[in-house]
Design a protein around this motif. Structure first.
Motif, short mmCIF file in Angstrom:
data_model
loop_
_atom_site.label_atom_id
_atom_site.label_comp_id
_atom_site.label_asym_id
_atom_site.label_seq_id
_atom_site.Cartn_x
_atom_site.Cartn_y
_atom_site.Cartn_z
N PRO A 1 43.68 -1.11 19.52
CA PRO A 1 45.08 -1.20 19.10
C PRO A 1 45.97 -0.21 19.83
N TRP B 1 44.02 -11.44 12.52
CA TRP B 1 43.11 -10.28 12.53
C TRP B 1 42.07 -10.41 11.42
N ASN C 1 39.56 -13.08 12.36
CA ASN C 1 38.66 -12.60 13.42
C ASN C 1 37.64 -11.62 12.87
N THR D 1 49.20 -7.18 19.34
CA THR D 1 48.50 -8.26 18.64
C THR D 1 47.08 -8.42 19.15
N GLY E 1 44.94 -5.42 18.10
CA GLY E 1 44.52 -5.53 16.70
C GLY E 1 43.41 -6.55 16.53
N LEU E 2 43.45 -7.61 17.33
CA LEU E 2 42.40 -8.63 17.27
C LEU E 2 41.05 -8.04 17.68
N ALA F 1 39.86 -5.60 14.96
CA ALA F 1 39.34 -6.33 13.79
C ALA F 1 37.94 -6.86 14.08
#
Length: 427
Positions: free
Chosen positions: A67, A229, A232, A350, A353-354, A357
């Motif tokens: 992130p 997120w 995932n 984004t 964060g994916l 996660a």
């Protein structure tokens, strides 16, 4: 319209994903060889404990770095962050050539740093591809990136075998004995250096201008990102538990040999690779709604886990592995494709964060599955299906979360107003 990436630019980006994935697969089996001389008096149990901790530290580096690097790339530019990540990746590998000198603490620092700098590649490459790819070609390119990541994981262990052959060939010619472990490190670092030079020479110098219709309210964009997120993380939680469950089946079923377990892992990777190829060649994500593709994948994965929970023969276990791998192989690229529809101003964050996660879900899944399989054995596969069932429910109940279109109504344009209406947060 985003400025398109040329074939060579896309090839270098895909190769960077391949190299960091291969580096992970190649270096993980070497950890015991580094640790054993440093801990000769502590025994194999202590070595195994440190191998597990080092794996967790690498995952923590990705979890923290993804992130952060994604957010920074939104402000500094993606190409610059990619090059920084590869420089850090190389620098974090080279100290492993001298394990006696850096000691146990140095090995821990090196693996944590490697995870942290790999996190500058994992989310930024798809963000850059999304940023410079027209929407009608985006799905195929994301399937291509997913395939290259899987190929990297498959190639990594083969790098160890190649290093052993090179070492033997050099010794036979009288060039001197080279440790295969050192050769793997050197080759991994050299591949990282090649990617760094290739990307520095070919990446777009200027980011594309933001499109005029990029007016999605920040709150809606953030809601969609949070939903992706969570999905995932849930899928990676299940995938990590599923893979650990395959390993632990050897304890539950004495007829299941280590060779068959290895074949199941290879089957899992090949099925997921085949699904990525299907997405690439058919353009399925461009033709079908992402929500429908994910729902189909979740149903397949749930069916596979149900088979694994009830199987009484190895043949049915192979079928269950195929179904679960195919289902997760459909869902994961679709999540990335939908995340690529985020506002360009928040695309790096984004994607970061994916990746975070995914790392968080994988870490929790491995830990939870170890406890779960110790408690209820084979039925743990059925319990692992529950997060997927819950996610399938959200796909049905909350369709707006997964739509690539703006789920909120836009303010109409007033013909006499010379300026387009914009959301207050974007003025």
């Amino acid at each position: 319209m985003a400025a398109g990436l040329g074939a060579w630019q896309l090839a270098w980006l895909a190769a960077a994903v391949f190299v960091v994935s291969a580096g992970y697969g190649a270096l993980m089996p070497l950890l015991p060889a580094w640790l054993t001389p440093l801990m000769a008096a502590d025994g194999q149990a202590e070595v195994a404990r440190h191998v597990g901790l080092l794996s967790g530290l690498y995952a923590a580096g990705v979890l923290i770095g993804a992130p952060l690097w994604g957010l920074v790339s939104d402000r500094w530019g993606r190409g610059r962050i990619l090059v920084i990540g590869l420089v850090g990746y190389i620098a974090s590998l080279l100290p492993l050539l001298w394990p006696d000198w850096i000691g146990l603490a140095g090995i821990y620092a090196s693996r944590g740093a490697t995870g942290f700098f790999v996190a500058a590649v994992v989310p930024v490459v798809p963000a850059l591809v999304a940023e410079h790819t027209p929407q009608d070609r985006r799905a195929r390119r994301f399937a291509w990136l997913g395939a290259m990541s899987l190929l990297g994981f498959l190639f990594g262990p083969g790098l160890n075998a190649g290093a052993a052959q090179v070492s033997a060939a050099l010794a036979s010619t009288g060039a001197g004995a080279l440790d295969p472990t050192d050769l793997v490190i050197v080759m991994s670092a050299a591949l990282g250096g090649l990617m760094m030079l290739g990307l520095a020479a070919t990446l777009p110098r200027v980011a594309p201008a933001a499109p005029e219709d990029d007016t999605l309210p920040a709150s809606a964009d953030r809601k969609r990102a949070l939903a992706l997120w969570g999905l995932n993380g849930a899928v990676m939680f299940v995938l990590a538990g599923f893979e650990l469950g395959i390993v632990l089946q050897g304890q539950q079923h004495p007829t299941l040999s280590s060779r068959e377990i290895s074949l199941m892992f290879a089957e899992c990777s090949l099925v997921m690779l085949g699904v990525n190829a299907l997405l690439f060649f058919t353009g399925l994500l461009e033709r079908a709604a992402g929500r429908g593709v994910m729902a189909a994948g979740l149903v397949l994965a749930i069916a596979g886990l149900a088979m694994l929970a009830q199987h009484r023969s190895d043949a049915w276990m192979y079928v269950g592995v195929s179904f679960t791998a195919a289902g997760t192989g459909l869902v994961l690229p679709t999540i990335s494709y939908l995340a690529a529809g985020a506002s360009r101003r928040r695309l790096g964050a984004t994607m970061g964060g994916l990746a975070a996660a995914a790392g968080f879900g994988q870490t929790l899944g491995s830990a939870a599955a170890g406890w779960l399989f110790g408690a209820v054995a084979q039925l743990s596969f059925a319990w692992l299906a529950l997060p997927l069932l819950a996610t399938l429910g959200t796909l049905i109940v909350r369709p707006a979360w997964w739509s690539p279109e703006d789920p909120l109504p836009r303010s109409p344009r007033v013909p006499s107003d010379p300026l387009p209406q914009r959301h207050p947060q974007e003025r």
